[in-house]
Motif scaffolding. Sequence first.
Motif: not given
Lengths: 443, 443
Positions: B129-130, B133, B156, B158, B246, B248, B359
């Motif tokens: 991540d990156p 993903d 998204s 992670c 996005r 966490t 993820m």
Amino acid sequence: MSKHILVIGAGLSSTYLIEYLKKNAAEHDWQITIADSNYQLALSKAGDGERMHATTIQTENAEELNSIIAAHDIVISLLPPALHVTVAKVCLQQKKHLITASYVSEEMQKLHTDALKNNLLFLNECGLDPGIDHLSAMKMIDNIHRNGGVVNTFKSYCGGLVAPEYDNNPWHYKFTWNPRNVVLAGQATARYLEEGELKFIGPSRIFTQTENIEIKGSGSYESYANRDSLGYIGPYGIKHAGTVLRGTLRKKGFCNQWNMLAKIGLTDDTFIIPDSEKITYRQLLSALIPGTGMPQLEKRVCAFLGITPDSSDYHSIAWLGLFTEERAGISNATPAKILQYLLERKWALEPNDLDMIVMYHYLAYTLRGEKHQVSSSLVVKGESQSLTAMAKTVGLPLGIASKLVLENRVKSRGVQIPLQPEYYLPTLDELETFGIRFEEHHS
Amino acid sequence: MSKHILVIGAGLSSTYLIEYLKKNAAEHDWQITIADSNYQLALSKAGDGERMHATTIQTENAEELNSIIAAHDIVISLLPPALHVTVAKVCLQQKKHLITASYVSEEMQKLHTDALKNNLLFLNECGLDPGIDHLSAMKMIDNIHRNGGVVNTFKSYCGGLVAPEYDNNPWHYKFTWNPRNVVLAGQATARYLEEGELKFIGPSRIFTQTENIEIKGSGSYESYANRDSLGYIGPYGIKHAGTVLRGTLRKKGFCNQWNMLAKIGLTDDTFIIPDSEKITYRQLLSALIPGTGMPQLEKRVCAFLGITPDSSDYHSIAWLGLFTEERAGISNATPAKILQYLLERKWALEPNDLDMIVMYHYLAYTLRGEKHQVSSSLVVKGESQSLTAMAKTVGLPLGIASKLVLENRVKSRGVQIPLQPEYYLPTLDELETFGIRFEEHHS
């Protein structure tokens, strides 16, 4: 023999200083030069007195700066703070004294030894805040110390406000000084001492942990803590004080309302809004308030802030125009920049408005085993839109300091700030003749 | 003819990558060099295979860097992100491909045209991540687009966590990655898109505006918004999506507790505490909590946070040791630095602990007038303290990408990130053979 005074910078804050120098010029045989990058402005500020001169000056032109400073005995710099050191270095070369109203920067402090060696005085922090705060605080502190007392608490507050007669908006505030500094205030953690303990207030709480200040004959104020109060303990010689706090004054109610803007995120200066030139105030507000739905924005704002649409808090936000479809139209702008643009219109002094300066000190001390308190307050109102209270309280201490230095009544040399009786006694006395008079209350 | 692979940087995250390369070396006739400023470390990571080599490397020594890179066909840089560009410039000179797991910096992006001209590939963002993903998101997005669908929502998430079997602290978190990044997370305003509206969440609200994420077979998580979700709209080709976010992932409850630390001011990295080497955790906490009185600190904390001493929130704070008289003993430290020092001890993985990567993607899309949803989740647990889930999910995509490039199966050139089928199809397929498999749920 004539003494030659050079004033660099002919902006708003120079007006009163130049008036003062002009009035004293004949008696003291002064020749006064007003220098600015804008020659017309320098000329208009110099006026037509025979002792008054105007010149253009480019601080980036070292040769020009050298030759102009060489022709004078003392330099008063009203330039933006970052430029003082450039001027100071030329003053070193040409062996001239320098006076500013700005905080001593690290770069300036580095010139101390060289200034001392050359028997020069680089006197800084000689305006209102910093300036008059030092003078008045040190007079009180020295008085207590001279009698054998010990300062236990030192608190000092200052605010630039609109005079109450012209206070006609729900924020009870108008800009009388740099708007950007006002918008970005409270974004650094405040550090001070309270009852013997170190205290830190982070940005998210600065406008909630306020203090009420009542000033006899003037009214109700509130204060928020300044960034660094700890740095004053050493210079003021108050190392036994358990409480040392400096704050900024606003009219009561302001801080709570400002905290709403901060909580919303409108004072955020850390990121650029995508396509910021196109965003309306309403869109910006909606982007910052949790949830979505533009038609429900008013309700979302009330829910987020825990206020009702008939509250004065809601009215204050609406009054700013934050719910409107207008655009600031600024590209690459942060929320803070867009807020500043809006506030500069909403909080502008109108043509007949007058400003007001309020300063307040509170000291508690122990003398022969007994506890005492003394407070001291100063309220100064502007005389006109050019002779503002701000220009007066910044300009006069600079003018008086120049006179003291030219008359050789100041012995200290090097990079200094006005903490000694040789500065504060004659300056405070002369300021009284201009109506700048502290009221003391003992208990 | 042998192909020569250079891995620069032999830290924790290199372990799995090096294992992968070693296992594939014979089949593909690779010679592999592990380079690190610490030669012993490079040697131990290279091990004793005949195709494995170790060398010392100083990135500041341009000549050395040039000659080492010249002797290889492809470079994998595991250096700190700021150093990739130094390596990339040498790769340009020596005409070698480069692979990294880091975000494309502005400096790196500037090399795009030169890389193109030289028919070189500088492939970045090729880790977890990156990295993973991008691969998994693009596979889902391309599938929807290929069928004529339109992506309306893209979310998204992670997180690097401790595996549930080893989750034995009240924060349900241990460090599996750079502690400093964890402590300073959420200090920048988060920007994303929600139901067609731009949304900003300032630092004071990032850990309060969280989202619950349930992952089948894994459990309850929560997420806080990452700094910039808007930048993914273009590269992912989802310009019709009204929601793009996005975030966490943390275990449920973490964000609320972390928000307490942030609210207190313990994550403040903007100012240095005076005499910070002498301050105890208790004194620091007291300095940050409103009011004074060290003996009343526990009560003041409860009052400030609105919690009771028997609450789990209170227990979590006490568990960290913030009420103790211990010292971090770090000079010139900010509150965040002292907190980090404390957490590095409290949240350390114990010798037998294993980590876990989670993820999760959620997409809503319209296909032939009908609304659909698809989610995809990945849970990877570490195999041992050196073969962590983090090292595995960062290292394997790097290794597979190197193989694809050396086998000439990747056509794109210039500065790239892995968004194309030529990357994600073979990489996701091979990752599955290592147990790195996404579970999709359609509805």
